[in-house]
Scaffold this active site. Structure first.
Site, PDB file in Angstrom:
ATOM      1  N   PRO B  11       0.859  -1.214   0.125  1.00 51.26           N
ATOM      2  CA  PRO B  11       0.046  -0.037   0.105  1.00 51.26           C
ATOM      3  C   PRO B  11       0.735   1.232  -0.016  1.00 51.26           C
ATOM      4  CG  PRO B  11      -0.008  -0.996   2.070  1.00 51.26           C
ATOM      5  CD  PRO B  11       0.935  -1.817   1.371  1.00 51.26           C
ATOM      6  N   GLU B 321      14.738   9.518   4.576  1.00 47.81           N
ATOM      7  CA  GLU B 321      14.738   8.444   5.752  1.00 47.81           C
ATOM      8  C   GLU B 321      13.478   7.445   5.448  1.00 47.81           C
ATOM      9  OE1 GLU B 321      14.255  11.925   5.925  1.00 47.81           O
ATOM     10  OE2 GLU B 321      16.046  12.442   6.717  1.00 47.81           O
TER      11      GLU B 321
END
Lengths: 581, 581
Positions: B11, B321
């Protein structure tokens, strides 16, 4: 340049994304308030961005949307020094940034020498003249400019140059070597001129606004009001107009109804979802679609309806949760708008860095998070929030509210509109919840205290207190009645907002949760960690111990033991233990 | 196609980003194990991605990096149906996707009709032939293909077609209308052929691997070992080689030293930071830089050193990140690698969606989060984690460890290497902490139990228990000694990992934290919420109530009251209260 300039910068892509929100605010308020010959809101939004900002995903999301929206008054000065904290961008960032931004629909320009003010100025003028597309100025610079030993080195990124190198740099640049701080005369003169220029521009704007006040008195009054952040008179009549359903309804559905009533009375309320309008129900019907006015708009699926253009109040963020949060912060920073942003509670995880900055900045933003538990059902554990409610509660200055029924949901929106010194997160169900008949129970207006005695079986000091939030309150009420039938004095506390409750006096909190009552059961369809705050070392928490699963919602609640029966047995176990000690 | 194909989807941009990690793993293991004529690891990584995936920032980050790295065996099939959950992509996503990916350095292809298998096949062959760049196949499709009423409509996204529409669709497609499930014969035959094809390919690979075993027996053995996930023999001798400093040292610095020792013995350990190597100290020195082998690599600032190419063990993730976390998951999914990923604890917020999926998938990933409190100092509240440790603890199946000194830090790495059924997060300081002389105190090996009695003033049942983690343990030890001098029996518990502690027997936990001792003070430089789990309703928590501030670290600890004196006064207040009742 034009008056009313906004500038912003920030860490790790937040500044550029926030700026997109400022540009959206400017465009929307312009469409709302400007009239021919009367431009009361008309400014550029400038951003200083770094290589690091441009690597961040949130920046990519926001800039793709900015291109789609044709935000022509957004100007990004990309300080391209090809150095980031850990080294050269050749290690990790070799994409063609200009081409990427062109793909987003941006206007791009390259300035080969960022130390040549004249060429930066020319580029800025060109960016300002481009009104249909946002502009990216790729400005080549040198980190640590002038430093003989550290120019162009990543050693000039995270650490000071050091005394010797500072002296050497000053020498190289022909600056006085001894003064710790010195401002060259021509720089000082230039900035001093800015004082006068600023005064002139402000006075021009004041004159122009005065003329606007004469020709459009009501608009001017309204403009002053929205920019002041005051809500319109009688805005809260919306709540009087709201009649809760007598039949079960999801709190997201109730929220949709309340939002429509509020939107009629509070025109500065504006927002949208990250591609989830049909699920989060956070549209303002006929409120218009916030879109590039020159874009095609015939029969586009998912358009909310009403005007198509910058006057639209529904923002289609796309599947870009993080940028949605940063953009909402930008709208709130700008002022004149109360932004809301919506997605599934699960995907609040994507938004956390921007939510946190909104909390740190004390911004009035409303997050509407629906599908708030395993009640999501078949979509399974990737879509079922478990730790999200508690982990949102850990963020300082975020007010989290998880209402239990229609009446509490309306009250939650009331708090969200009036609590202006930080964001509010509304946590809403996908599944239907019954309305609580407020006759035998306490009124939902007590939600403003965060927690309150919803029901008790008698007026004596209770044997046990059951504490709950959101959709679980109903099972807990049933459990309370069942325990009461067994002869126990039971109190049920609805605790929709920990943050609001903790702002109450210690007397009030003691009244709701008397210290002497040690038998306490907390019930929430989320992680149990944290609930010890209210039940202590020896209470029980009925909640989730791990991830959810894919099945119909009702089955999941049974399988994970978040049921009336489990609440009853947990309370009885504690009551029996107490008796035996 | 080639054997050993990896496929993935997921997803909101996670699948595509995870796939980049798989392609990195394949490239690295290929460089490590393949020899001329012996390709033991040689497969493509295919991704099915949607419009929504391509809007997500994490996908943008990962794909920019994939382009930089020239991951030629990564092939993304972009199912471009121009419809997402809430409507047409014309509402929010009108960028030129191909141009964007070209800007990233990708090879792009357009397939105008996704229902024409021959043209998809041709495009796949072309993608497979392109070895220098990852490939994006923009394949135009229709959502709800064949449905007379819902083809091309967002109504076919989130909800089932419904019985009537299913029948109409079958009719339109010339399928049998009555059978609920039916597989056309040619499709069945095609898939059945795949069984044989797969068997053949596997047997070819086995034969080839057998030849490899003969010609490169040690490599073959090592390949088997890393793919099995077993650590090498004597890997933990690294800890015997580790001699903690006698002087104060930050736990990030200790971690760097331990990592070098481990990296020598555990060649599958591989990772990097999001542009923070000089701060998080998470390089493997001389371990090589994971880079496109055909890229320029002369004198690049920030390169770790050693080989430059896919054999490099240091990944330069850039300021990305979120993608770093997803990519690490992909490497762990692939197998053969133990990935680690590092940034400041503050920016773990950016990584949460991928951290959570790693937890849900039970992946062996190591997160190294440094700069773990207000100890960050002058960088101020945007860089000072407050709620991050606790909010990481809320994620199911994540083992969070915040060691207090050098010896615990080494033990924490031991857990991180051996706990394979979910990720471990190491929480490390920026600032120096003193070593704890383990003679009078308990050995750091007890860290494996999550919490242990570090010190007590006497062997009687304590009057008070002080509980702490990380850098605060030292102030707490001093507070314990001060309280002991005042005549109180004091126990100090080091609790570096809640998750490990909660896995212990109730007897052990009772031994460390006896129920009868109600006077408890918890000390952690983070949000207090959650600590009531160990101190109950009537204990005290010395921690943070809101955001940090910009100042030297020591000053901040004093200003926010995270000091020996405050711990002493908190404990005394509870002891006096107990006496008076």
């Amino acid at each position: 340049m034009t008056p009313g300039v906004e500038t912003t910068t920030g860490p790790l892509g937040q500044g550029i994304s926030t700026a997109v929100g400022m540009a959206i605010a400017e465009a929307h308020l312009g469409a709302r308030f400007n009239r021919p010959g009367h431009m009361v809101i008309d400014h550029f939004t400038y951003v200083l961005a770094s290589d690091g900002d441009l690597m961040e995903g949130v920046c990519a999301e926001a800039c793709s949307l900015a291109g789609h929206l044709g935000l022509g008054k957004l100007i990004v000065l990309f300080d391209s020094n090809r150095i980031s904290l850990a080294g050269s961008t050749e290690l990790c960032f070799t994409e063609d940034v200009e081409k990427r931004f062109e793909a987003y629909g941006w206007h791009t320009l390259r300035v080969p020498d960022g130390n040549d003010p004249a060429s930066v100025d020319i580029a800025l003028i060109s960016a300002e003249e481009e009104t249909e597309r946002p502009s990216l100025l790729l400005i080549e610079t040198h980190i640590g400019f002038g430093s003989p030993g550290k120019q162009g080195s990543f050693k000039a990124h995270g650490s000071p140059l050091g005394t010797e190198e500072v002296t050497a740099t000053k020498k190289r640049l022909g600056w006085p070597e001894t003064a710790a701080f010195s401002v060259p005369e021509d720089v000082r003169d230039h900035f001093r001129e800015a004082l006068g220029r600023g005064k002139d521009l402000e006075s021009q704007w004041q004159q122009s606004f005065y003329r606007y006040t004469r020709s459009h008195p009501e608009l001017a009054e309204e403009f002053r009001r929205v920019m002041s952040g005051n809500l319109p008179q009688n805005w809260d009549h919306a709540f009087a107009e709201f009649i809760p359903e007598k039949k079960p309804q999801s709190t997201r559905k109730t929220s949709e109804i309340v939002l429509q009533l509020l939107a009629q009375r509070v025109p500065e309320l504006m927002g949208g979802s990250a591609d989830l309008n049909p699920s989060t129900l956070t549209w303002i019907k006929e409120g218009g679609d916030f879109q590039n006015p020159s874009s095609h708009h015939k029969a586009i699926q998912g358009a909310v309806g009403g005007p198509w253009g910058y006057e639209g109040r529904n923002i289609h963020f796309g599947v870009r949760e993080h940028a949605m949060a940063a953009i909402s912060s930008g709208m709130a920073h700008h002022g004149g708008i109360i932004p809301y942003a919506s997605t599934f509670l699960m995907f609040s995880d994507y938004m956390r860095p921007s939510i946190r900055l909104a909390c740190l900045s004390g911004l009035h933003v409303i997050y509407v998070f629906t599908h708030d538990s395993i009640g999501v059902g078949e979509d399974g554990p990737t879509h079922q929030p478990i730790e999200q409610v508690m982990s949102l509660r850990t963020i300082p200055n975020l007010t989290v509210i998880r209402p239990c029924d229609a009446a509490e949901t309306a009250q939650a929106w009331n708090v969200a509109l009036t609590h202006t010194r930080g964001p509010t997160a509304l946590i809403l169900t996908r599944q239907d919840v019954p309305p609580i008949s407020r006759e035998p129970y306490a009124p939902a207006s007590l939600l403003e205290k965060g927690g309150y005695i919803l029901w008790e079986s008698s007026s004596v000091v209770p044997d046990a207190i059951l504490i709950s939030t959101g959709s679980e309150v109903h099972a807990v009420l049933e459990a309370g009645r069942a325990l009461s039938k067994k002869g126990h004095a039971i109190r049920v506390v609805s605790l929709p907002s920990w943050e609001l409750f903790e702002k109450q006096s210690s007397e009030y909190r003691e009244q709701v949760l008397p210290s002497q009552v040690k038998v306490r059961v907390a019930v929430e369809a989320g992680i149990t960690l944290g609930w010890e705050r209210y039940v202590g070392l020896h209470g029980a928490v009925v909640g989730m111990k791990g991830f959810g699963s894919s099945a119909p919602a009702q089955l999941l609640f049974e399988q994970f033991g978040i049921t009336r029966e489990h609440v009853v047995s947990s309370a009885l176990a504690l009551l029996n233990k107490k008796k035996s000690t």
